[in-house]
Write a protein that holds these residues in place. Sequence first.
Motif, PDB file in Angstrom:
ATOM      1  N   ARG A   2       0.850  -1.191   0.000  1.00  0.00           N
ATOM      2  CA  ARG A   2       0.000   0.000   0.000  1.00  0.00           C
ATOM      3  C   ARG A   2       0.883   1.236   0.000  1.00  0.00           C
ATOM      4  O   ARG A   2       1.922   1.254   0.663  1.00  0.00           O
ATOM      5  CB  ARG A   2      -0.881   0.035   1.257  1.00  0.00           C
ATOM      6  CG  ARG A   2      -2.088  -0.889   1.163  1.00  0.00           C
ATOM      7  CD  ARG A   2      -3.067  -0.589   2.283  1.00  0.00           C
ATOM      8  NE  ARG A   2      -2.498  -0.880   3.591  1.00  0.00           N
ATOM      9  CZ  ARG A   2      -2.990  -0.388   4.735  1.00  0.00           C
ATOM     10  NH1 ARG A   2      -4.036   0.439   4.717  1.00  0.00           N
ATOM     11  NH2 ARG A   2      -2.449  -0.706   5.876  1.00  0.00           N
ATOM     12  N   VAL A   3       0.482   2.263  -0.737  1.00  0.00           N
ATOM     13  CA  VAL A   3       1.211   3.529  -0.746  1.00  0.00           C
ATOM     14  C   VAL A   3       0.381   4.564   0.004  1.00  0.00           C
ATOM     15  O   VAL A   3      -0.805   4.739  -0.276  1.00  0.00           O
ATOM     16  CB  VAL A   3       1.473   4.029  -2.184  1.00  0.00           C
ATOM     17  CG1 VAL A   3       2.120   5.415  -2.164  1.00  0.00           C
ATOM     18  CG2 VAL A   3       2.352   3.046  -2.940  1.00  0.00           C
ATOM     19  N   VAL A   4       1.020   5.234   0.964  1.00  0.00           N
ATOM     20  CA  VAL A   4       0.344   6.289   1.715  1.00  0.00           C
ATOM     21  C   VAL A   4       0.853   7.636   1.203  1.00  0.00           C
ATOM     22  O   VAL A   4       2.056   7.892   1.225  1.00  0.00           O
ATOM     23  CB  VAL A   4       0.647   6.173   3.226  1.00  0.00           C
ATOM     24  CG1 VAL A   4       0.038   7.338   3.984  1.00  0.00           C
ATOM     25  CG2 VAL A   4       0.138   4.851   3.760  1.00  0.00           C
ATOM     26  N   VAL A   5      -0.060   8.478   0.716  1.00  0.00           N
ATOM     27  CA  VAL A   5       0.322   9.812   0.253  1.00  0.00           C
ATOM     28  C   VAL A   5      -0.032  10.797   1.349  1.00  0.00           C
ATOM     29  O   VAL A   5      -1.152  10.810   1.855  1.00  0.00           O
ATOM     30  CB  VAL A   5      -0.412  10.183  -1.047  1.00  0.00           C
ATOM     31  CG1 VAL A   5       0.019  11.563  -1.536  1.00  0.00           C
ATOM     32  CG2 VAL A   5      -0.157   9.138  -2.123  1.00  0.00           C
TER      33      VAL A   5
ATOM     34  N   HIS B 194      -1.284   8.587 -11.334  1.00  0.00           N
ATOM     35  CA  HIS B 194      -2.230   8.930 -10.279  1.00  0.00           C
ATOM     36  C   HIS B 194      -1.510   9.477  -9.042  1.00  0.00           C
ATOM     37  O   HIS B 194      -1.859  10.532  -8.509  1.00  0.00           O
ATOM     38  CB  HIS B 194      -3.048   7.682  -9.911  1.00  0.00           C
ATOM     39  CG  HIS B 194      -3.980   7.890  -8.767  1.00  0.00           C
ATOM     40  ND1 HIS B 194      -5.239   8.437  -8.940  1.00  0.00           N
ATOM     41  CD2 HIS B 194      -3.834   7.665  -7.439  1.00  0.00           C
ATOM     42  CE1 HIS B 194      -5.822   8.521  -7.754  1.00  0.00           C
ATOM     43  NE2 HIS B 194      -4.976   8.062  -6.834  1.00  0.00           N
ATOM     44  N   VAL B 195      -0.487   8.743  -8.602  1.00  0.00           N
ATOM     45  CA  VAL B 195       0.240   9.171  -7.396  1.00  0.00           C
ATOM     46  C   VAL B 195       0.944  10.508  -7.654  1.00  0.00           C
ATOM     47  O   VAL B 195       0.957  11.393  -6.798  1.00  0.00           O
ATOM     48  CB  VAL B 195       1.251   8.091  -6.957  1.00  0.00           C
ATOM     49  CG1 VAL B 195       2.063   8.569  -5.764  1.00  0.00           C
ATOM     50  CG2 VAL B 195       0.538   6.803  -6.614  1.00  0.00           C
ATOM     51  N   TRP B 196       1.521  10.644  -8.839  1.00  0.00           N
ATOM     52  CA  TRP B 196       2.182  11.884  -9.211  1.00  0.00           C
ATOM     53  C   TRP B 196       1.242  13.078  -9.051  1.00  0.00           C
ATOM     54  O   TRP B 196       1.583  14.078  -8.442  1.00  0.00           O
ATOM     55  CB  TRP B 196       2.603  11.840 -10.691  1.00  0.00           C
ATOM     56  CG  TRP B 196       4.078  11.682 -10.877  1.00  0.00           C
ATOM     57  CD1 TRP B 196       4.713  10.661 -11.504  1.00  0.00           C
ATOM     58  CD2 TRP B 196       5.094  12.596 -10.447  1.00  0.00           C
ATOM     59  NE1 TRP B 196       6.060  10.853 -11.478  1.00  0.00           N
ATOM     60  CE2 TRP B 196       6.331  12.039 -10.830  1.00  0.00           C
ATOM     61  CE3 TRP B 196       5.084  13.809  -9.758  1.00  0.00           C
ATOM     62  CZ2 TRP B 196       7.541  12.653 -10.568  1.00  0.00           C
ATOM     63  CZ3 TRP B 196       6.292  14.430  -9.492  1.00  0.00           C
ATOM     64  CH2 TRP B 196       7.500  13.854  -9.892  1.00  0.00           C
ATOM     65  N   ARG B 197       0.046  12.954  -9.631  1.00  0.00           N
ATOM     66  CA  ARG B 197      -0.923  14.051  -9.579  1.00  0.00           C
ATOM     67  C   ARG B 197      -1.257  14.385  -8.141  1.00  0.00           C
ATOM     68  O   ARG B 197      -1.302  15.543  -7.746  1.00  0.00           O
ATOM     69  CB  ARG B 197      -2.207  13.633 -10.313  1.00  0.00           C
ATOM     70  CG  ARG B 197      -2.000  13.460 -11.802  1.00  0.00           C
ATOM     71  CD  ARG B 197      -3.000  14.298 -12.608  1.00  0.00           C
ATOM     72  NE  ARG B 197      -2.574  14.365 -14.000  1.00  0.00           N
ATOM     73  CZ  ARG B 197      -2.965  13.503 -14.944  1.00  0.00           C
ATOM     74  NH1 ARG B 197      -3.821  12.535 -14.635  1.00  0.00           N
ATOM     75  NH2 ARG B 197      -2.522  13.635 -16.165  1.00  0.00           N
TER      76      ARG B 197
ATOM     77  N   ARG C 250      -0.812  15.210   7.166  1.00  0.00           N
ATOM     78  CA  ARG C 250      -1.912  14.266   7.419  1.00  0.00           C
ATOM     79  C   ARG C 250      -1.881  13.256   6.285  1.00  0.00           C
ATOM     80  O   ARG C 250      -1.209  13.461   5.290  1.00  0.00           O
ATOM     81  CB  ARG C 250      -3.268  14.954   7.368  1.00  0.00           C
ATOM     82  CG  ARG C 250      -3.467  16.100   8.307  1.00  0.00           C
ATOM     83  CD  ARG C 250      -4.628  16.941   7.785  1.00  0.00           C
ATOM     84  NE  ARG C 250      -4.842  18.108   8.624  1.00  0.00           N
ATOM     85  CZ  ARG C 250      -5.638  18.113   9.696  1.00  0.00           C
ATOM     86  NH1 ARG C 250      -6.279  17.023  10.037  1.00  0.00           N
ATOM     87  NH2 ARG C 250      -5.784  19.195  10.417  1.00  0.00           N
ATOM     88  N   ILE C 251      -2.692  12.214   6.436  1.00  0.00           N
ATOM     89  CA  ILE C 251      -2.796  11.260   5.337  1.00  0.00           C
ATOM     90  C   ILE C 251      -3.776  11.813   4.322  1.00  0.00           C
ATOM     91  O   ILE C 251      -4.892  12.210   4.662  1.00  0.00           O
ATOM     92  CB  ILE C 251      -3.262   9.890   5.843  1.00  0.00           C
ATOM     93  CG1 ILE C 251      -2.167   9.290   6.730  1.00  0.00           C
ATOM     94  CG2 ILE C 251      -3.559   8.960   4.669  1.00  0.00           C
ATOM     95  CD1 ILE C 251      -2.491   7.950   7.294  1.00  0.00           C
ATOM     96  N   LYS C 252      -3.353  11.860   3.063  1.00  0.00           N
ATOM     97  CA  LYS C 252      -4.231  12.370   2.029  1.00  0.00           C
ATOM     98  C   LYS C 252      -4.987  11.226   1.377  1.00  0.00           C
ATOM     99  O   LYS C 252      -6.190  11.303   1.144  1.00  0.00           O
ATOM    100  CB  LYS C 252      -3.402  13.105   0.979  1.00  0.00           C
ATOM    101  CG  LYS C 252      -4.242  13.652  -0.148  1.00  0.00           C
ATOM    102  CD  LYS C 252      -3.404  14.381  -1.155  1.00  0.00           C
ATOM    103  CE  LYS C 252      -4.302  15.059  -2.169  1.00  0.00           C
ATOM    104  NZ  LYS C 252      -3.521  15.575  -3.280  1.00  0.00           N
ATOM    105  N   GLU C 253      -4.259  10.165   1.128  1.00  0.00           N
ATOM    106  CA  GLU C 253      -4.829   9.097   0.312  1.00  0.00           C
ATOM    107  C   GLU C 253      -4.018   7.830   0.560  1.00  0.00           C
ATOM    108  O   GLU C 253      -2.808   7.891   0.762  1.00  0.00           O
ATOM    109  CB  GLU C 253      -4.697   9.515  -1.154  1.00  0.00           C
ATOM    110  CG  GLU C 253      -5.343   8.583  -2.133  1.00  0.00           C
ATOM    111  CD  GLU C 253      -5.152   9.056  -3.569  1.00  0.00           C
ATOM    112  OE1 GLU C 253      -5.746   8.456  -4.454  1.00  0.00           O
ATOM    113  OE2 GLU C 253      -4.388  10.035  -3.790  1.00  0.00           O
TER     114      GLU C 253
END
Lengths: 266, 264, 261
Positions: B204-207, B251-254, B214-217
């Motif tokens: 899992r990647v936490v952004v 997606h993660v980049w954006r 905070r956690i965004k996504e």
Amino acid sequence: MPERASPSIGLAAALGLAGLAVFFAVWAGAGVLGLVSATFLPGPLTVLGELLHLLTHPYAGATLPQHLAASLQRYGGGVVLAVIVGLPLGLAMGWFRPLDAVVSPIFDGLRFVPPIAWVPFAALWFGTGAGGPVLIIFTGAFPPVLIGTYRGARMIEPALIEAARMLGTSNRRMLTEILLPGAVPSIVAGLRVAAGLGWQSLIGAELIVVSSGIGYMMVQGEAAVATSTVMAGIIAVGLVGTAIDLLLRAAERAVRRRYGLVGGGR
Amino acid sequence: MSAIVFAGARRVYDLPSRRVVALESFDLSIAEKEFVVIVGPSGCGKTTCLRLAAGFDFPSSGEVNVGGQKVTGPGPDRAVVFQHFALFPWKTVHDNIALGLRNAGVPAAERERRIESALKLMNLESAARAFPHQLSGGMQQRVAIARATVLDPAVLLMDEPFGALDAQTRVVMQEELVRLARVNPRTVLFITHSVEEAIYLADRVVVMTRAPGRIKEIIAVKALREQEGWDTLPKIEDVMDQPSFVQLRTHVWRSLRDEQVPSE
Amino acid sequence: MPGRRGLIAAASLLGLALLWAWATSPFGPVSPERFPSPPLVGAAFLQIATTGFAGATLPRQVLTSLGLVIEGFLVAASSGTALGLAMGWNRRFAAFVNPVFQLLRPIPPLAWIPLVILWLGLGNAAKVLVIWFAAFVPAVINAETGVREIPGALLEAARMLGTPRHRLLVEVVVPAAAPMIFTGLRLCLQATWTTLVAAELVGSFYGLGHVLSEAQQDIYPGMIFVGMAAIGVCGWLTTAVLGWVERRLLGWHASARPAHA
Ligand SMILES: Nc1ncnc2c1ncn2[C@@H]1O[C@H](COP(=O)(O)OP(=O)(O)OP(=O)(O)O)[C@@H](O)[C@H]1O
Ligand SMILES: [Mg+2]
């Protein structure tokens, strides 16, 4: 685990004051309790009183300020001489490799002879004249001046010089805007060390070869078992040494600022 | 049961001049043997978060639990791999790896056996007697990983472990880490600035948002990876060429891009 | 390149020796009564080596000074390093000690000589105490700085690996601070020689400083030269021994230097 954070300013101050209190209490208490005879360890107040007394009353032929003036004169002579010789030699050694190769071995050979060991020759050459102590101060102050200047001269990156050339910098500009600013911090740092070592060498010289000055006063005090005079002398020597260092620190800061080497809060 | 749980963790630094909120209401549960990667803009609190799990630092409020227990300090059950390796320069590779085992009271024979197998696993056999400064950056980082994994910790905490490596070495290390993770899966909390690295390694990647963090996504990668068969591809570049990978990366980049502080 | 540099160095020293021989010869500008010629130095050396000078032969004078240097150095270096480590380890202890330390630090070491003579006379104890005043300070400062500059990550790594608190000193703090400690020890050794020579010049019964002071009184330039040379050689020797110990203990660091440069 070593503590990483320093204690808060208030706590540090309290602890520091406690440390000083313990120091002075032991110093004063040793005499009061009779652990050490007051002849050999006069209390802080006695020594302070003696220091004030010496300001106006001559001891060993002069008052304390007069002794200090005599010392400072020799000191100035020795340090100035060290700068006059050490600075150009250091720059030259830094910029001309062959000279470096010739002078360094001689310098390395002399490095292990402490300045104070020059006392007998100083006495032989200059008797009790001013030259003796000046020579000894010189031998103490010269190496740091030379080393500091040499390092400073070597420190300048060839790329900087090339960059300046590329920008069409004139020779005079090169010296004042590239070479000197590059070397100056190290030179000033060397001067500060030299000032300290010179002061120390002066005291050593005066313990042995002269008939005036603060060191001489202390030797006379020692011979007369005037412990408080000796201790007052130690304090005076420490204070003057600190004053010299503070002055040079200020000068160092000014120079570094002048050459744009100090950033905002650092 | 979850291996690492952040429950409303918040960390505030009270500096003389100002107050810095490094981490804000951070909620995250990492499962047993799960590989979680955190990405986020610089200064958003990633390192803070990892240090809370390691026990080098403590939350101002909220809680951090590892293995069902509140974290009260560092310990060999949560091995850390530091960004700049933090190898002991006066100890040989062998002795660096040995320290944790000695501290744990592992008998000498057993110790040597485990060090040997750790060296072998990380391809370091020939460097056992070398001092850290005699090694390349990649080798140093392998030593740091060996030093951490030889203790067989329940949890591995890695703060930008490959940040100081050149691009080629980095790729090799990433492949090696994936190999290790598949051979011997364990709970990993991994921090990086590289989006590719995150997606390649993570279950899992936490952004995270920009400071206060905070956690965004949270993006699940594991199911996609298994479905697309990434692990069957031997080379990292093959994985990165997969359309599924590219899509996820964009997606993660954006998501991250939106968090960059607008330049003035 | 180093070979060529060595050659220049040898030539330079040889040139200096020739210059010396010429300058102090009958054709030179320097009177041998001011600075001794090589033969006069040789004669002085022969005298002190065989019949002795200032109360003893050269080996005895050297051993007296060397013994005091070693004793003073060991006392000052061990106590100073211990205090420095403690100050670096515990910031509150440092805050407690620091003002007193800063109060005493500016006093030039040689200024303690008259006071110590008053207290302890001219014997060995006085010499060791003066050396302690001088050599203690650099040991403290460098050990403290060494501990304070240990990268935090190393300490955290050690804790993460479960190193117990009491072992941290041996496993991390001392080895990590060791390069700085040795920097301090080199300064310490230098201060030891300076102070010992000064103390022996001011008053002593044996030792190289005593040789110098007798030679000065006898106006004996050859012997002054021999005394200074002996001090230089001994200083070089002790420095070399310290350097050897440093290389043995800090192999990991000394060889690390070129890699970082
Ligand atoms: N010891 C400290 N004292 C004061 N502020 C701190 C401290 N440690 C971290 N901070 C602050 O907390 C915030 C988060 O820091 P942190 O190191 O966790 O960020 P990060 O996400 O790891 O950043 P990077 O990607 O640059 O490593 C930053 O604003 C930082 O300045
Ligand atoms: Mg970070």
